[in-house]
Design a protein around this motif. Structure first.
Motif, PDB file in Angstrom:
ATOM      1  N   ARG A 216       0.857  -1.289  -0.076  1.00  8.21           N
ATOM      2  CA  ARG A 216      -0.120   0.132   0.061  1.00  8.21           C
ATOM      3  C   ARG A 216       0.889   1.339  -0.143  1.00  8.21           C
ATOM      4  O   ARG A 216       0.575   1.969  -0.633  1.00  8.21           O
ATOM      5  CB  ARG A 216      -0.947   0.138   1.299  1.00  8.21           C
ATOM      6  CG  ARG A 216      -2.189  -0.922   1.170  1.00  8.21           C
ATOM      7  CD  ARG A 216      -3.026  -0.539   2.215  1.00  8.21           C
ATOM      8  NE  ARG A 216      -2.731  -0.716   3.385  1.00  8.21           N
ATOM      9  CZ  ARG A 216      -2.563  -2.018   4.124  1.00  8.21           C
ATOM     10  NH1 ARG A 216      -3.050  -3.263   3.593  1.00  8.21           N
ATOM     11  NH2 ARG A 216      -2.045  -1.970   5.392  1.00  8.21           N
ATOM     12  N   ARG A 217       1.965   1.263   0.757  1.00  7.57           N
ATOM     13  CA  ARG A 217       2.798   2.223   0.821  1.00  7.57           C
ATOM     14  C   ARG A 217       3.360   2.688  -0.623  1.00  7.57           C
ATOM     15  O   ARG A 217       3.565   3.670  -1.141  1.00  7.57           O
ATOM     16  CB  ARG A 217       3.961   1.986   1.684  1.00  7.57           C
ATOM     17  CG  ARG A 217       4.485   3.293   2.428  1.00  7.57           C
ATOM     18  CD  ARG A 217       5.592   3.139   3.613  1.00  7.57           C
ATOM     19  NE  ARG A 217       6.170   1.759   3.728  1.00  7.57           N
ATOM     20  CZ  ARG A 217       5.676   0.805   4.550  1.00  7.57           C
ATOM     21  NH1 ARG A 217       4.745   1.084   5.464  1.00  7.57           N
ATOM     22  NH2 ARG A 217       6.459  -0.252   4.834  1.00  7.57           N
ATOM     23  N   ARG A 218       3.805   1.518  -1.260  1.00 11.59           N
ATOM     24  CA  ARG A 218       4.493   1.794  -2.632  1.00 11.59           C
ATOM     25  C   ARG A 218       3.395   2.262  -3.765  1.00 11.59           C
ATOM     26  O   ARG A 218       3.829   3.059  -4.221  1.00 11.59           O
ATOM     27  CB  ARG A 218       4.878   0.202  -3.046  1.00 11.59           C
ATOM     28  CG  ARG A 218       6.355   0.051  -2.706  1.00 11.59           C
ATOM     29  CD  ARG A 218       7.015  -1.054  -3.558  1.00 11.59           C
ATOM     30  NE  ARG A 218       6.284  -2.191  -3.375  1.00 11.59           N
ATOM     31  CZ  ARG A 218       6.284  -3.223  -2.585  1.00 11.59           C
ATOM     32  NH1 ARG A 218       7.303  -3.085  -1.479  1.00 11.59           N
ATOM     33  NH2 ARG A 218       5.755  -4.179  -2.529  1.00 11.59           N
ATOM     34  N   ARG A 219       2.161   1.771  -3.370  1.00 10.74           N
ATOM     35  CA  ARG A 219       1.180   2.257  -4.436  1.00 10.74           C
ATOM     36  C   ARG A 219       0.808   3.850  -4.063  1.00 10.74           C
ATOM     37  O   ARG A 219       0.725   4.364  -4.913  1.00 10.74           O
ATOM     38  CB  ARG A 219      -0.123   1.508  -4.082  1.00 10.74           C
ATOM     39  CG  ARG A 219      -0.352   0.221  -4.918  1.00 10.74           C
ATOM     40  CD  ARG A 219      -1.686  -0.511  -5.214  1.00 10.74           C
ATOM     41  NE  ARG A 219      -2.046  -0.739  -3.635  1.00 10.74           N
ATOM     42  CZ  ARG A 219      -1.880  -1.866  -3.054  1.00 10.74           C
ATOM     43  NH1 ARG A 219      -1.172  -2.659  -3.369  1.00 10.74           N
ATOM     44  NH2 ARG A 219      -2.400  -2.030  -1.948  1.00 10.74           N
ATOM     45  N   ALA A 220       0.840   4.091  -2.881  1.00 16.19           N
ATOM     46  CA  ALA A 220       0.740   5.547  -2.415  1.00 16.19           C
ATOM     47  C   ALA A 220       1.765   6.143  -3.035  1.00 16.19           C
ATOM     48  O   ALA A 220       1.522   7.422  -3.275  1.00 16.19           O
ATOM     49  CB  ALA A 220       0.516   5.517  -0.819  1.00 16.19           C
ATOM     50  N   ASP A 221       2.930   6.035  -2.964  1.00 16.40           N
ATOM     51  CA  ASP A 221       4.179   6.580  -3.233  1.00 16.40           C
ATOM     52  C   ASP A 221       3.964   6.935  -4.845  1.00 16.40           C
ATOM     53  O   ASP A 221       4.244   7.940  -5.560  1.00 16.40           O
ATOM     54  CB  ASP A 221       5.247   5.847  -2.832  1.00 16.40           C
ATOM     55  CG  ASP A 221       5.820   5.877  -1.592  1.00 16.40           C
ATOM     56  OD1 ASP A 221       5.322   6.856  -0.884  1.00 16.40           O
ATOM     57  OD2 ASP A 221       6.711   5.137  -0.874  1.00 16.40           O
ATOM     58  N   ALA A 222       3.401   5.764  -5.569  1.00 21.10           N
ATOM     59  CA  ALA A 222       3.539   5.818  -6.898  1.00 21.10           C
ATOM     60  C   ALA A 222       2.316   6.858  -7.388  1.00 21.10           C
ATOM     61  O   ALA A 222       2.710   7.760  -8.207  1.00 21.10           O
ATOM     62  CB  ALA A 222       3.063   4.481  -7.573  1.00 21.10           C
ATOM     63  N   GLU A 223       1.271   6.868  -6.511  1.00 23.61           N
ATOM     64  CA  GLU A 223       0.264   7.816  -6.690  1.00 23.61           C
ATOM     65  C   GLU A 223       0.597   9.137  -6.746  1.00 23.61           C
ATOM     66  O   GLU A 223       0.396  10.066  -7.485  1.00 23.61           O
ATOM     67  CB  GLU A 223      -1.151   7.448  -5.963  1.00 23.61           C
ATOM     68  CG  GLU A 223      -1.779   6.198  -6.450  1.00 23.61           C
ATOM     69  CD  GLU A 223      -2.745   5.620  -5.556  1.00 23.61           C
ATOM     70  OE1 GLU A 223      -3.282   6.673  -4.285  1.00 23.61           O
ATOM     71  OE2 GLU A 223      -3.525   4.596  -5.676  1.00 23.61           O
ATOM     72  N   ARG A 224       1.314   9.591  -5.685  1.00 22.04           N
ATOM     73  CA  ARG A 224       1.764  10.777  -5.399  1.00 22.04           C
ATOM     74  C   ARG A 224       3.014  11.157  -6.445  1.00 22.04           C
ATOM     75  O   ARG A 224       2.696  12.397  -6.882  1.00 22.04           O
ATOM     76  CB  ARG A 224       2.698  10.761  -4.123  1.00 22.04           C
ATOM     77  CG  ARG A 224       1.557  11.245  -2.647  1.00 22.04           C
ATOM     78  CD  ARG A 224       2.309  11.458  -1.691  1.00 22.04           C
ATOM     79  NE  ARG A 224       3.198  10.531  -1.163  1.00 22.04           N
ATOM     80  CZ  ARG A 224       3.099   9.321  -0.556  1.00 22.04           C
ATOM     81  NH1 ARG A 224       1.853   9.219   0.059  1.00 22.04           N
ATOM     82  NH2 ARG A 224       3.767   8.680  -0.127  1.00 22.04           N
TER      83      ARG A 224
ATOM     84  N   GLY B 170       8.333   5.062 -16.197  1.00 20.79           N
ATOM     85  CA  GLY B 170       7.751   4.172 -15.300  1.00 20.79           C
ATOM     86  C   GLY B 170       6.286   4.178 -15.224  1.00 20.79           C
ATOM     87  O   GLY B 170       5.518   3.186 -15.174  1.00 20.79           O
ATOM     88  N   HIS B 171       5.811   5.446 -15.425  1.00 22.99           N
ATOM     89  CA  HIS B 171       4.252   5.643 -15.274  1.00 22.99           C
ATOM     90  C   HIS B 171       3.693   5.957 -16.642  1.00 22.99           C
ATOM     91  O   HIS B 171       2.535   5.648 -16.813  1.00 22.99           O
ATOM     92  CB  HIS B 171       3.921   6.996 -14.218  1.00 22.99           C
ATOM     93  CG  HIS B 171       4.503   6.527 -12.925  1.00 22.99           C
ATOM     94  ND1 HIS B 171       4.024   5.595 -12.026  1.00 22.99           N
ATOM     95  CD2 HIS B 171       5.502   7.288 -12.099  1.00 22.99           C
ATOM     96  CE1 HIS B 171       4.750   5.491 -10.878  1.00 22.99           C
ATOM     97  NE2 HIS B 171       5.664   6.678 -10.894  1.00 22.99           N
ATOM     98  N   PHE B 172       4.363   6.441 -17.606  1.00 27.43           N
ATOM     99  CA  PHE B 172       3.865   7.007 -18.771  1.00 27.43           C
ATOM    100  C   PHE B 172       4.902   6.592 -19.800  1.00 27.43           C
ATOM    101  O   PHE B 172       5.933   6.825 -19.919  1.00 27.43           O
ATOM    102  CB  PHE B 172       3.689   8.507 -19.052  1.00 27.43           C
ATOM    103  CG  PHE B 172       2.850   9.037 -17.741  1.00 27.43           C
ATOM    104  CD1 PHE B 172       1.351   9.199 -17.820  1.00 27.43           C
ATOM    105  CD2 PHE B 172       3.532   9.618 -16.660  1.00 27.43           C
ATOM    106  CE1 PHE B 172       0.429   9.552 -17.106  1.00 27.43           C
ATOM    107  CE2 PHE B 172       2.487   9.973 -15.728  1.00 27.43           C
ATOM    108  CZ  PHE B 172       1.071  10.017 -15.899  1.00 27.43           C
TER     109      PHE B 172
END
Length: 197
Positions: free
Chosen positions: A8-16, A53-55
């Motif tokens: 969850r922490r990694r997902r939250a970091d990725a979303e930020r 990594g995101h786009f």
């Protein structure tokens, strides 16, 4: 072994990180529709590898920035009272929307050079529908013209808003005068033509 909390922490970091990148893309592309991936990554405070990594490419990033701007604009416009007299409702809508169009004009330029026209039309469908419904209501109330196709009237309104944004950007139209000029122009275009005598 990764825990649910670390996931969850990694997902939250990725979303930020994604939110920072999209925000930087909106700002960078609003200033310069030709802003590069490097410009946007630098503005977001991330490296190219993080951005990619995101786009996967610039087109995905431009679409994300335009989608985010349209979503934010829709939140503002959804709060506008469109009840009652259609002319007054249109005035309220234009007062709220011209500055949103000023930001999205440069984003739209970036999108037009990157995304297929059909995709851009789809992204703009909700704002166009809001205007179309308002014009149709004004026609039903007898205060807006009915002699021209409604899709044409919506398109002309969008051209006026984008033209005003460009005039504003180049300094030929002062920000404090823009809403008044846009409203007067659009209201005159939509007015029921006087009967020829």
């Amino acid at each position: 072994m990764p825990t649910a909390a670390s996931g969850r922490r990694r997902r939250a970091d990725a979303e930020r990180s994604i939110a920072r990148i999209v925000s930087a893309a909106r700002e960078s592309l609003s200033r310069d529709p030709n802003a590069s991936i490097d410009d946007i990554a630098k503005a977001a405070g991330v490296g190219r590898m993080t951005l990619y990594g995101h786009f996967r490419n610039r087109a995905e990033l431009v679409e994300a920035a335009l989608t985010d701007a349209l979503r934010a604009g829709d939140e503002v416009l959804s709060a506008v009272d469109l009840t009652g007299d259609a002319r007054a409702a249109l005035t309220r809508l234009l007062e709220s929307s011209w500055s949103l169009v000023a930001e999205s004009t440069a984003l739209l330029t970036a999108a037009q050079g990157t995304l297929p026209p059909g995709r851009i039309r789809n992204l703009h469908a909700a704002p166009a529908e809001r205007v179309e419904e308002l014009i149709r209501r004004g026609q039903d109330q007898g205060v807006f013209r009915t002699d021209l196709p409604i899709t044409w009237l919506v398109g002309v309104l969008q051209f006026v808003l984008h033209g005003a944004a460009e005039e504003n950007r180049t300094g030929r139209l002062k920000p404090e005068d823009t809403a008044r000029v846009v409203i007067a122009t659009v209201q005159s275009i939509l007015a029921v033509p006087s009967a020829e005598g």
